[in-house]
Design a protein around this motif. Structure first.
Motif, PDB file in Angstrom:
ATOM      1  N   ALA A 120       0.813  -1.218   0.000  1.00 45.10           N
ATOM      2  CA  ALA A 120       0.000   0.000   0.000  1.00 45.10           C
ATOM      3  C   ALA A 120       0.846   1.268   0.000  1.00 45.10           C
ATOM      4  O   ALA A 120       0.413   2.313  -0.495  1.00 45.10           O
ATOM      5  N   THR A 121       2.063   1.191   0.515  1.00 49.55           N
ATOM      6  CA  THR A 121       2.940   2.371   0.539  1.00 49.55           C
ATOM      7  C   THR A 121       3.520   2.666  -0.831  1.00 49.55           C
ATOM      8  O   THR A 121       3.934   3.801  -1.103  1.00 49.55           O
ATOM      9  N   GLY A 122       3.583   1.649  -1.676  1.00 51.16           N
ATOM     10  CA  GLY A 122       4.179   1.824  -2.996  1.00 51.16           C
ATOM     11  C   GLY A 122       5.688   1.908  -2.976  1.00 51.16           C
ATOM     12  O   GLY A 122       6.325   2.166  -4.001  1.00 51.16           O
ATOM     13  N   LYS A 123       6.274   1.673  -1.799  1.00 50.14           N
ATOM     14  CA  LYS A 123       7.723   1.818  -1.667  1.00 50.14           C
ATOM     15  C   LYS A 123       8.343   0.608  -0.972  1.00 50.14           C
ATOM     16  O   LYS A 123       7.681  -0.073  -0.181  1.00 50.14           O
ATOM     17  N   LEU A 124       9.602   0.368  -1.279  1.00 46.38           N
ATOM     18  CA  LEU A 124      10.396  -0.617  -0.557  1.00 46.38           C
ATOM     19  C   LEU A 124      11.560   0.129   0.078  1.00 46.38           C
ATOM     20  O   LEU A 124      12.466   0.606  -0.614  1.00 46.38           O
TER      21      LEU A 124
ATOM     22  N   ASP B 191      14.275  -3.186  13.244  1.00 40.96           N
ATOM     23  CA  ASP B 191      13.454  -3.488  14.418  1.00 40.96           C
ATOM     24  C   ASP B 191      12.255  -2.557  14.534  1.00 40.96           C
ATOM     25  O   ASP B 191      11.170  -2.956  14.988  1.00 40.96           O
ATOM     26  N   SER B 192      12.439  -1.307  14.134  1.00 36.08           N
ATOM     27  CA  SER B 192      11.376  -0.306  14.263  1.00 36.08           C
ATOM     28  C   SER B 192      10.493  -0.207  13.025  1.00 36.08           C
ATOM     29  O   SER B 192       9.577   0.616  12.982  1.00 36.08           O
ATOM     30  N   SER B 193      10.788  -1.033  12.007  1.00 30.71           N
ATOM     31  CA  SER B 193      10.076  -1.023  10.722  1.00 30.71           C
ATOM     32  C   SER B 193      10.354   0.235   9.907  1.00 30.71           C
ATOM     33  O   SER B 193       9.638   0.524   8.939  1.00 30.71           O
ATOM     34  N   LYS B 194      11.387   0.969  10.251  1.00 32.05           N
ATOM     35  CA  LYS B 194      11.805   2.093   9.415  1.00 32.05           C
ATOM     36  C   LYS B 194      12.260   1.574   8.066  1.00 32.05           C
ATOM     37  O   LYS B 194      12.017   2.203   7.028  1.00 32.05           O
ATOM     38  N   TYR B 195      12.941   0.427   8.078  1.00 32.35           N
ATOM     39  CA  TYR B 195      13.380  -0.229   6.854  1.00 32.35           C
ATOM     40  C   TYR B 195      12.616  -1.533   6.676  1.00 32.35           C
ATOM     41  O   TYR B 195      12.471  -2.309   7.619  1.00 32.35           O
ATOM     42  N   ASN B 196      12.136  -1.766   5.463  1.00 36.28           N
ATOM     43  CA  ASN B 196      11.533  -3.060   5.147  1.00 36.28           C
ATOM     44  C   ASN B 196      12.596  -4.135   4.998  1.00 36.28           C
ATOM     45  O   ASN B 196      12.365  -5.304   5.331  1.00 36.28           O
ATOM     46  N   VAL B 197      13.745  -3.728   4.471  1.00 34.74           N
ATOM     47  CA  VAL B 197      14.800  -4.676   4.136  1.00 34.74           C
ATOM     48  C   VAL B 197      16.154  -4.130   4.548  1.00 34.74           C
ATOM     49  O   VAL B 197      16.431  -2.935   4.386  1.00 34.74           O
ATOM     50  N   GLY B 198      17.005  -5.010   5.064  1.00 31.65           N
ATOM     51  CA  GLY B 198      18.409  -4.700   5.267  1.00 31.65           C
ATOM     52  C   GLY B 198      19.198  -5.350   4.142  1.00 31.65           C
ATOM     53  O   GLY B 198      19.064  -6.553   3.896  1.00 31.65           O
ATOM     54  N   LEU B 199      20.002  -4.564   3.428  1.00 32.19           N
ATOM     55  CA  LEU B 199      20.761  -5.076   2.281  1.00 32.19           C
ATOM     56  C   LEU B 199      22.184  -4.556   2.422  1.00 32.19           C
ATOM     57  O   LEU B 199      22.550  -3.532   1.874  1.00 32.19           O
ATOM     58  N   SER B 200      22.986  -5.286   3.213  1.00 34.05           N
ATOM     59  CA  SER B 200      24.290  -4.748   3.571  1.00 34.05           C
ATOM     60  C   SER B 200      25.279  -5.853   3.927  1.00 34.05           C
ATOM     61  O   SER B 200      25.920  -5.813   4.971  1.00 34.05           O
TER      62      SER B 200
ATOM     63  N   ASP C 163      22.445  -1.920  -6.371  1.00 34.75           N
ATOM     64  CA  ASP C 163      21.982  -2.493  -7.643  1.00 34.75           C
ATOM     65  C   ASP C 163      20.949  -3.589  -7.414  1.00 34.75           C
ATOM     66  O   ASP C 163      19.915  -3.646  -8.085  1.00 34.75           O
ATOM     67  N   LEU C 164      21.237  -4.480  -6.467  1.00 25.60           N
ATOM     68  CA  LEU C 164      20.301  -5.565  -6.180  1.00 25.60           C
ATOM     69  C   LEU C 164      19.000  -5.016  -5.610  1.00 25.60           C
ATOM     70  O   LEU C 164      17.909  -5.496  -5.928  1.00 25.60           O
ATOM     71  N   GLY C 165      19.100  -4.001  -4.766  1.00 27.40           N
ATOM     72  CA  GLY C 165      17.907  -3.392  -4.186  1.00 27.40           C
ATOM     73  C   GLY C 165      16.975  -2.830  -5.240  1.00 27.40           C
ATOM     74  O   GLY C 165      15.749  -3.012  -5.184  1.00 27.40           O
ATOM     75  N   TYR C 166      17.529  -2.134  -6.249  1.00 28.25           N
ATOM     76  CA  TYR C 166      16.725  -1.586  -7.325  1.00 28.25           C
ATOM     77  C   TYR C 166      16.064  -2.695  -8.135  1.00 28.25           C
ATOM     78  O   TYR C 166      14.895  -2.596  -8.530  1.00 28.25           O
ATOM     79  N   ALA C 167      16.821  -3.767  -8.404  1.00 19.36           N
ATOM     80  CA  ALA C 167      16.290  -4.863  -9.213  1.00 19.36           C
ATOM     81  C   ALA C 167      15.157  -5.588  -8.498  1.00 19.36           C
ATOM     82  O   ALA C 167      14.118  -5.901  -9.100  1.00 19.36           O
ATOM     83  N   VAL C 168      15.329  -5.855  -7.208  1.00 21.74           N
ATOM     84  CA  VAL C 168      14.286  -6.530  -6.426  1.00 21.74           C
ATOM     85  C   VAL C 168      13.041  -5.652  -6.344  1.00 21.74           C
ATOM     86  O   VAL C 168      11.912  -6.123  -6.549  1.00 21.74           O
ATOM     87  N   ALA C 169      13.231  -4.379  -6.063  1.00 21.88           N
ATOM     88  CA  ALA C 169      12.086  -3.466  -5.968  1.00 21.88           C
ATOM     89  C   ALA C 169      11.335  -3.401  -7.287  1.00 21.88           C
ATOM     90  O   ALA C 169      10.095  -3.332  -7.303  1.00 21.88           O
ATOM     91  N   GLY C 170      12.054  -3.439  -8.413  1.00 19.66           N
ATOM     92  CA  GLY C 170      11.404  -3.415  -9.719  1.00 19.66           C
ATOM     93  C   GLY C 170      10.463  -4.586  -9.897  1.00 19.66           C
ATOM     94  O   GLY C 170       9.318  -4.420 -10.340  1.00 19.66           O
ATOM     95  N   LEU C 171      10.921  -5.786  -9.554  1.00 20.27           N
ATOM     96  CA  LEU C 171      10.079  -6.973  -9.685  1.00 20.27           C
ATOM     97  C   LEU C 171       8.870  -6.907  -8.762  1.00 20.27           C
ATOM     98  O   LEU C 171       7.802  -7.434  -9.088  1.00 20.27           O
ATOM     99  N   LEU C 172       9.035  -6.275  -7.614  1.00 16.03           N
ATOM    100  CA  LEU C 172       7.938  -6.165  -6.652  1.00 16.03           C
ATOM    101  C   LEU C 172       6.976  -5.026  -6.998  1.00 16.03           C
ATOM    102  O   LEU C 172       5.948  -4.843  -6.323  1.00 16.03           O
TER     103      LEU C 172
END
Length: 325
Positions: free
Chosen positions: A69-73, A131-140, A103-112
């Protein structure tokens, strides 16, 4: 391989829709040896022309409704400060975050079918954000560990390997303790690779060989200067950063790789999300789709990381064991 003994240490970009590597770079060959490095001419500018696939309706449907619903990752990357080339670091404009992880983050978000919002933060704040849901994903470059699995879900996308770097002219091959016995080997203090090197040194002594002469330097720059000048024989560090350095310096070579988890387990790097939030299946499916289309290989090629490719994404696989258990 982000932790400190228990957690291996290592660490908004312009968007252009394309299905191939940036036109002004020459990707490393996929079969370029254990590191995948082949002296590629890297695009370090802010205009990355990233691979962004079209939305996959089936995979996008796996995204939890509240996130959809947010339209964002929202993607947290723990590369604040100097960053960790080639994983995540700033471009030549000193502000745009580039590297394999973005790069991987952009590609995954595109498919989603979601807009990627990538935020660069410190390693510690990355997990606070998850932990606080500020980030949906950690990519590091986050290594799967049994301790972390108590709080997070994981979808793997790369192997967690260490690499031994030496002068190309040395002709050395490192496969076990005997190959480093008596040699001067640099390693970062407080890391899992240090732990492994100490274990190898003890094993060499048990075999009647000389112990490893372990050296420590404050920065990667100092380490590679010492290697180039012959003050040390080898450097043991995370394979991604080693592959990057080798791609920039044709006088160096990766002479051996080893699992970041040690002899009994292949370490794995994973997209990380809050446990039980329902996102992990979508992340894993996105990685599998990238693998199937070849986009995954092209993303790794850009940054000399094909040697750490996985055949498929695994959800919450066995991780590094909890110390003492």
């Amino acid at each position: 391989m982000r932790t400190k003994l228990a957690f291996v240490l290592v660490a908004a970009a312009a968007l252009s829709l394309t299905g191939c590597a940036a036109p002004d770079e020459k990707p490393a060959a996929a079969a370029a040896g254990p590191s995948g490095a082949a002296g590629s001419a890297l695009n370090l500018g802010p205009e990355q022309n990233r691979i962004v696939p079209a939305k996959d309706e089936t995979i996008a449907a796996l995204v939890p409704a509240d996130i959809r619903a947010t339209g964002k990752l929202t993607i947290g990357v723990g590369a604040a400060g100097s960053g960790s080339p080639p994983l995540a670091f700033t471009a030549t404009d000193n502000k745009t975050l580039i590297g394999n992880e973005p790069d991987l983050g952009y590609a995954v978000a595109g498919l989603l079918g979601l807009e990627p919002v990538i935020e660069n933060t410190s390693w510690e704040n990355l997990f606070i954000g998850l932990d606080s849901s500020k980030y949906n994903v950690g990519l590091s470059n986050i290594t799967v560990t049994e301790e972390r699995k108590q709080r997070y879900d994981f979808a793997t996308y790369r192997l967690d390997n260490l690499a031994f770097v030496a002068k190309k002219e040395s002709g050395w091959k490192v496969t076990g303790p005997a190959d480093v016995a008596g040699k001067k080997v640099a390693v970062s203090s407080g890391t899992n690779q240090e732990k492994i090197l100490v274990e190898w040194s003890k094993e060499a002594e048990k075999q009647g060989l000389k112990p490893v002469d372990i050296k420590y330097y404050q920065t990667n720059q100092a380490t590679y200067l010492a290697l180039g000048s012959g003050q040390i024989d080898l450097y043991l560090g995370p394979n991604p950063s080693a592959a990057y350095q080798v791609s920039l310096n044709d006088k160096l070579a990766i002479v051996g790789t080893y699992s970041g988890a040690g002899a009994s387990l292949q370490g794995k790097i994973a997209l990380t999300t809050q446990k039980g939030n329902g996102l992990v299946k979508a992340l894993g499916a996105a990685v599998d789709k990238l693998i199937a289309t070849g986009d995954y290989t092209r993303i790794l090629q850009r940054w000399s990381l094909t040697g750490e490719a996985v055949e498929k994404s695994e959800i919450n696989p066995p991780g590094l064991p909890i110390e003492g258990k």
